[in-house]
Design a protein around this motif. Sequence first.
Motif, PDB file in Angstrom:
ATOM      1  N   LEU A 119       0.677  -1.195  -0.083  1.00  0.00           N
ATOM      2  CA  LEU A 119      -0.137   0.049  -0.225  1.00  0.00           C
ATOM      3  C   LEU A 119       0.751   1.244   0.002  1.00  0.00           C
ATOM      4  CD1 LEU A 119      -2.976  -0.709   2.363  1.00  0.00           C
ATOM      5  CD2 LEU A 119      -3.037  -1.024  -0.144  1.00  0.00           C
ATOM      6  N   GLU A 120       1.762   1.233   0.740  1.00  0.00           N
ATOM      7  CA  GLU A 120       2.774   2.451   0.943  1.00  0.00           C
ATOM      8  C   GLU A 120       3.510   2.561  -0.474  1.00  0.00           C
ATOM      9  OE1 GLU A 120       2.595   4.726   2.839  1.00  0.00           O
ATOM     10  OE2 GLU A 120       2.148   4.128   4.849  1.00  0.00           O
ATOM     11  N   ALA A 121       3.955   1.770  -0.953  1.00  0.00           N
ATOM     12  CA  ALA A 121       4.678   1.929  -2.330  1.00  0.00           C
ATOM     13  C   ALA A 121       3.682   2.113  -3.585  1.00  0.00           C
ATOM     14  CB  ALA A 121       5.356   0.367  -2.631  1.00  0.00           C
ATOM     15  N   LEU A 122       2.392   1.800  -3.422  1.00  0.00           N
ATOM     16  CA  LEU A 122       1.830   1.974  -4.571  1.00  0.00           C
ATOM     17  C   LEU A 122       0.440   3.097  -4.606  1.00  0.00           C
ATOM     18  CD1 LEU A 122       1.329  -1.741  -5.489  1.00  0.00           C
ATOM     19  CD2 LEU A 122       2.865   0.038  -6.717  1.00  0.00           C
ATOM     20  N   ARG A 123       0.522   3.434  -3.279  1.00  0.00           N
ATOM     21  CA  ARG A 123      -0.814   4.337  -3.031  1.00  0.00           C
ATOM     22  C   ARG A 123      -0.818   5.599  -3.800  1.00  0.00           C
ATOM     23  NH1 ARG A 123       0.099   8.632   0.636  1.00  0.00           N
ATOM     24  NH2 ARG A 123      -1.924   8.577   1.215  1.00  0.00           N
ATOM     25  N   THR A 169      -5.108   5.880  10.059  1.00  0.00           N
ATOM     26  CA  THR A 169      -4.753   7.113  10.792  1.00  0.00           C
ATOM     27  C   THR A 169      -3.773   8.044  10.106  1.00  0.00           C
ATOM     28  OG1 THR A 169      -5.361   5.799  12.907  1.00  0.00           O
ATOM     29  CG2 THR A 169      -4.040   7.744  13.282  1.00  0.00           C
ATOM     30  N   ARG A 170      -2.396   7.443   9.757  1.00  0.00           N
ATOM     31  CA  ARG A 170      -1.504   8.166   9.233  1.00  0.00           C
ATOM     32  C   ARG A 170      -1.792   8.824   7.966  1.00  0.00           C
ATOM     33  NH1 ARG A 170       2.219   4.974   6.915  1.00  0.00           N
ATOM     34  NH2 ARG A 170       1.593   3.634   8.275  1.00  0.00           N
ATOM     35  N   HIS A 171      -2.551   8.354   7.095  1.00  0.00           N
ATOM     36  CA  HIS A 171      -3.260   8.974   5.946  1.00  0.00           C
ATOM     37  C   HIS A 171      -4.516   9.379   5.986  1.00  0.00           C
ATOM     38  CE1 HIS A 171       0.563   7.751   3.981  1.00  0.00           C
ATOM     39  NE2 HIS A 171       0.549   6.579   4.383  1.00  0.00           N
TER      40      HIS A 171
END
Length: 231
Positions: A119-123, A169-171
């Motif tokens: 998710l972090e790599a592709l968001r 929460t972070r995003h």
Amino acid sequence: MSTTSHRQALVLGASRGLGLVLAHELARRGWRVIATTRRDGGELQANAAARNGQLTVESLEMTSVEQLAALRERLEGRRIDLLFVNAAIDRGDLPIHDVPTDMFTEVMVTNALSPLRALEALRGLVVPGGTVAVMSSEQGSIARNTEDGYELYKASKAALNQLMRSYATRHAGDGHTKLLIDPGHNRTQLGGPDAPLAPQESIPAVVDVLEAQAGAPGLQFLDRLGETVPW
């Protein structure tokens, strides 16, 4: 989200089982689908060949940070309406005190850490108002953990859910719909031959939920019928 004829989905982990049926169902509904697999050939590749460019296949070992970065680079400029991560392994029904350390690490890396890395790599490919979703399980529900068995698998899905909560929460301000999906107990290699559901039954319902929830705020943990699963 884009108009119906231009919706694009990226499905990670689509070589077999639920991911394979998910990629097929999205394409059947008119989505343009990019689906990943660890190996060339197989049913996913055959499906792609029959769909004349509507379904394309990318190679990805999801536990590899380097391969995730390479996929992100190859997809630069794409606009994704739905990013769906499907990844899970099970190494048998052992009580937790009998689980070897290397098995614990393998299951946790595959089922919990790697989906969030993906998710972090592709968001950044996901459009405003798009959806990021992860295949979870009712077995990740702590509230419903009232029967013996499969302690490591349950723990890995609970960890996935917790990490997804931290991600949300972070995003919180990114405008993406965020979903954890429980597809039910399906007859797959993971679910076993005696499971009550067939993927061809459950996955169309899952896609109904994905489409209905597009644009919804916050993080939800939902089953295939759109009902909330308790944490």
